[in-house]
Structures are given as structure tokens and as C-alpha cells.
Design a protein around this motif. Structure first.
Motif, PDB file in Angstrom:
ATOM      1  N   ALA A 182      -9.037  51.685  34.962  1.00 54.72           N
ATOM      2  CA  ALA A 182      -9.014  52.234  33.604  1.00 54.72           C
ATOM      3  C   ALA A 182     -10.301  53.030  33.409  1.00 54.72           C
ATOM      4  O   ALA A 182     -11.383  52.454  33.374  1.00 54.72           O
ATOM      5  CB  ALA A 182      -8.906  51.122  32.570  1.00 54.72           C
ATOM      6  N   CYS A 183     -10.185  54.356  33.300  1.00 46.57           N
ATOM      7  CA  CYS A 183     -11.366  55.218  33.199  1.00 46.57           C
ATOM      8  C   CYS A 183     -11.467  55.867  31.824  1.00 46.57           C
ATOM      9  O   CYS A 183     -10.461  56.126  31.173  1.00 46.57           O
ATOM     10  CB  CYS A 183     -11.311  56.312  34.263  1.00 46.57           C
ATOM     11  SG  CYS A 183     -11.298  55.669  35.953  1.00 46.57           S
ATOM     12  N   VAL A 184     -12.718  56.141  31.386  1.00 48.61           N
ATOM     13  CA  VAL A 184     -12.980  56.810  30.114  1.00 48.61           C
ATOM     14  C   VAL A 184     -13.856  58.015  30.398  1.00 48.61           C
ATOM     15  O   VAL A 184     -14.899  57.866  31.026  1.00 48.61           O
ATOM     16  CB  VAL A 184     -13.703  55.857  29.138  1.00 48.61           C
ATOM     17  CG1 VAL A 184     -14.056  56.568  27.862  1.00 48.61           C
ATOM     18  CG2 VAL A 184     -12.849  54.632  28.866  1.00 48.61           C
ATOM     19  N   PRO A 185     -13.603  59.199  29.953  1.00 51.41           N
ATOM     20  CA  PRO A 185     -12.323  59.609  29.380  1.00 51.41           C
ATOM     21  C   PRO A 185     -11.243  59.548  30.448  1.00 51.41           C
ATOM     22  O   PRO A 185     -11.555  59.571  31.625  1.00 51.41           O
ATOM     23  CB  PRO A 185     -12.578  61.047  28.923  1.00 51.41           C
ATOM     24  CG  PRO A 185     -13.707  61.527  29.765  1.00 51.41           C
ATOM     25  CD  PRO A 185     -14.528  60.323  30.102  1.00 51.41           C
ATOM     26  N   PRO A 186      -9.984  59.445  30.020  1.00 46.98           N
ATOM     27  CA  PRO A 186      -8.912  59.334  31.009  1.00 46.98           C
ATOM     28  C   PRO A 186      -8.998  60.462  32.030  1.00 46.98           C
ATOM     29  O   PRO A 186      -9.190  61.623  31.693  1.00 46.98           O
ATOM     30  CB  PRO A 186      -7.641  59.436  30.178  1.00 46.98           C
ATOM     31  CG  PRO A 186      -8.053  59.060  28.799  1.00 46.98           C
ATOM     32  CD  PRO A 186      -9.485  59.481  28.662  1.00 46.98           C
ATOM     33  N   PHE A 237     -13.426  59.926  37.969  1.00 47.02           N
ATOM     34  CA  PHE A 237     -13.721  59.583  36.578  1.00 47.02           C
ATOM     35  C   PHE A 237     -14.889  60.421  36.089  1.00 47.02           C
ATOM     36  O   PHE A 237     -15.675  60.956  36.868  1.00 47.02           O
ATOM     37  CB  PHE A 237     -13.998  58.084  36.417  1.00 47.02           C
ATOM     38  CG  PHE A 237     -15.162  57.571  37.210  1.00 47.02           C
ATOM     39  CD1 PHE A 237     -16.403  57.409  36.625  1.00 47.02           C
ATOM     40  CD2 PHE A 237     -15.017  57.246  38.547  1.00 47.02           C
ATOM     41  CE1 PHE A 237     -17.472  56.929  37.351  1.00 47.02           C
ATOM     42  CE2 PHE A 237     -16.083  56.761  39.286  1.00 47.02           C
ATOM     43  CZ  PHE A 237     -17.317  56.600  38.693  1.00 47.02           C
ATOM     44  N   THR A 266     -17.347  56.698  32.753  1.00 49.02           N
ATOM     45  CA  THR A 266     -17.234  55.268  33.022  1.00 49.02           C
ATOM     46  C   THR A 266     -15.839  54.925  33.507  1.00 49.02           C
ATOM     47  O   THR A 266     -14.859  55.527  33.066  1.00 49.02           O
ATOM     48  CB  THR A 266     -17.509  54.452  31.735  1.00 49.02           C
ATOM     49  OG1 THR A 266     -18.785  54.820  31.225  1.00 49.02           O
ATOM     50  CG2 THR A 266     -17.508  52.965  32.001  1.00 49.02           C
ATOM     51  N   CYS A 267     -15.780  53.940  34.383  1.00 45.40           N
ATOM     52  CA  CYS A 267     -14.490  53.492  34.888  1.00 45.40           C
ATOM     53  C   CYS A 267     -14.558  51.982  35.100  1.00 45.40           C
ATOM     54  O   CYS A 267     -15.565  51.466  35.597  1.00 45.40           O
ATOM     55  CB  CYS A 267     -14.182  54.201  36.203  1.00 45.40           C
ATOM     56  SG  CYS A 267     -12.455  54.098  36.679  1.00 45.40           S
ATOM     57  N   ARG A 268     -13.502  51.284  34.702  1.00 50.16           N
ATOM     58  CA  ARG A 268     -13.431  49.830  34.896  1.00 50.16           C
ATOM     59  C   ARG A 268     -12.383  49.524  35.955  1.00 50.16           C
ATOM     60  O   ARG A 268     -11.241  49.961  35.839  1.00 50.16           O
ATOM     61  CB  ARG A 268     -13.061  49.124  33.597  1.00 50.16           C
ATOM     62  CG  ARG A 268     -14.127  49.251  32.535  1.00 50.16           C
ATOM     63  CD  ARG A 268     -13.783  48.421  31.303  1.00 50.16           C
ATOM     64  NE  ARG A 268     -14.743  48.644  30.246  1.00 50.16           N
ATOM     65  CZ  ARG A 268     -15.919  48.026  30.157  1.00 50.16           C
ATOM     66  NH1 ARG A 268     -16.251  47.151  31.057  1.00 50.16           N
ATOM     67  NH2 ARG A 268     -16.748  48.291  29.165  1.00 50.16           N
ATOM     68  N   ARG A 299     -20.238  53.720  36.718  1.00 53.69           N
ATOM     69  CA  ARG A 299     -20.769  54.748  35.823  1.00 53.69           C
ATOM     70  C   ARG A 299     -21.222  55.918  36.679  1.00 53.69           C
ATOM     71  O   ARG A 299     -21.807  55.731  37.740  1.00 53.69           O
ATOM     72  CB  ARG A 299     -21.937  54.212  35.008  1.00 53.69           C
ATOM     73  CG  ARG A 299     -21.522  53.255  33.933  1.00 53.69           C
ATOM     74  CD  ARG A 299     -22.693  52.839  33.040  1.00 53.69           C
ATOM     75  NE  ARG A 299     -22.280  51.883  32.047  1.00 53.69           N
ATOM     76  CZ  ARG A 299     -22.167  50.580  32.256  1.00 53.69           C
ATOM     77  NH1 ARG A 299     -22.446  50.078  33.423  1.00 53.69           N
ATOM     78  NH2 ARG A 299     -21.783  49.784  31.282  1.00 53.69           N
TER      79      ARG A 299
END
Length: 158
Positions: free
Chosen positions: A59-63, A78, A81-83, A144
Motif C-alpha cells: 500500500a503506497c502513498v500517493p498511489p 512509490f 511512502t510505502c507500507r 520511505r
């Protein structure tokens, strides 16, 4: 001291002497060859290995673009940030993350320790960045990208 205790004491002394002789006989004065590997000790780590990339959700931000499966593992692109959520591997395993640019990794330490570990991964002499994260249960790993310019990381098979 009874006769049985004397026999056990003599056997213990003989065992210690035998172990000392083996240790002295096996001693080497050269520095060794680090590329030679662990030899017979490799059997001890036989059950350990890398986390299967298929057990990692992203799940990454921004997608960003969806992760892509390759022969090397799963490639994740990504922005900032990416989880990564690693499913419970059932035993101690290593999550291997490879990239070409610097990135930061944050994860909880394995075992019962209540410690979070963060590492800034920079390119090595070969130009590649590699992070290895020990995982022994379901774990969330945060990636990150410094500066938010975008990173690409591969969740590698080894």
C-alpha cells in the motif's frame, strides 16, 4: 566420593582434554578466506530463508502503479511512502529489499522485543541498495523515499 562419582569425574576430565586437543589441532594461523562460506555450519541455518514475495501486500502513498511480479520478485514503485505487510512466515525469515536508489526502511524487531528499527539504505560499491529485514511474525515494513522523488524497490526472492 563414591566409585561412580570418581568414574564420572574421570570421564568428564577425559572429555574436556579431548575437546581441547581437537580445538588445538583444528587451529589455523592464517586469516581464512571470507569467500569460502561457513562450510559444515551452513546446516544450522538450513530452515532459514527469504520471505516469499507473494506473501507481501503493498500500500503506497500517493498511489503508484500496481506492483509487478518478475523473475527476481515483486517490483514496487512509490513516491514518498510505502507500507509492506508481510504475512506470518511461520519461522524466522529475511525480507530482502533491493533497489538502485537510496531508501529508508522501518520495521519492528523480531522476537518479543518492543523495538522499532530504522535504516537508511545507500548504494554499495556495486551501485545497488540492499536491505535485509528479519521477520518472524506478521509485520508491517515502512519504506520511505528521501526527497519524495520516487523510488523503485524489489521484494526479492533471495
Amino acid at each position: 566420593m563414591s566409585g561412580r562419582q570418581k568414574v564420572l569425574l574421570v570421564a568428564l576430565v577425559a572429555l574436556l582434554v579431548a575437546l581441547w586437543v581437537v580445538a588445538v589441532a583444528g587451529r589455523r594461523d592464517d586469516p581464512g578466506d571470507p569467500a569460502a562460506g561457513p562450510g559444515p555450519l551452513a546446516r544450522l541455518g538450513r530452515g532459514a530463508g527469504a520471505v516469499d514475495p507473494a506473501t507481501v501486500t503493498v500500500a503506497c502513498v500517493p498511489p503508484a502503479a500496481d506492483p509487478v511480479a518478475t523473475a527476481d520478485g515483486v517490483v514496487v514503485g512509490f513516491g514518498a511512502t510505502c507500507r509492506l505487510r508481510v504475512a506470518d512466515p511461520g519461522a524466522l525469515r529475511t525480507l530482502v529489499l533491493r533497489g538502485a536508489t537510496p531508501f529508508e526502511v522501518t520495521a519492528r524487531a523480531p522476537g518479543d522485543a518492543d523495538v522499532t528499527v530504522t535504516d537508511e539504505v545507500t548504494p554499495g560499491p556495486d551501485g545497488a541498495t540492499v536491505a535485509k529485514v528479519a521477520v518472524d511474525r506478521e509485520t508491517e515494513v515502512v519504506l520511505r523515499c528521501p526527497g519524495g522523488g520516487g523510488c523503485t524497490v524489489t521484494v526479492a526472492r533471495s
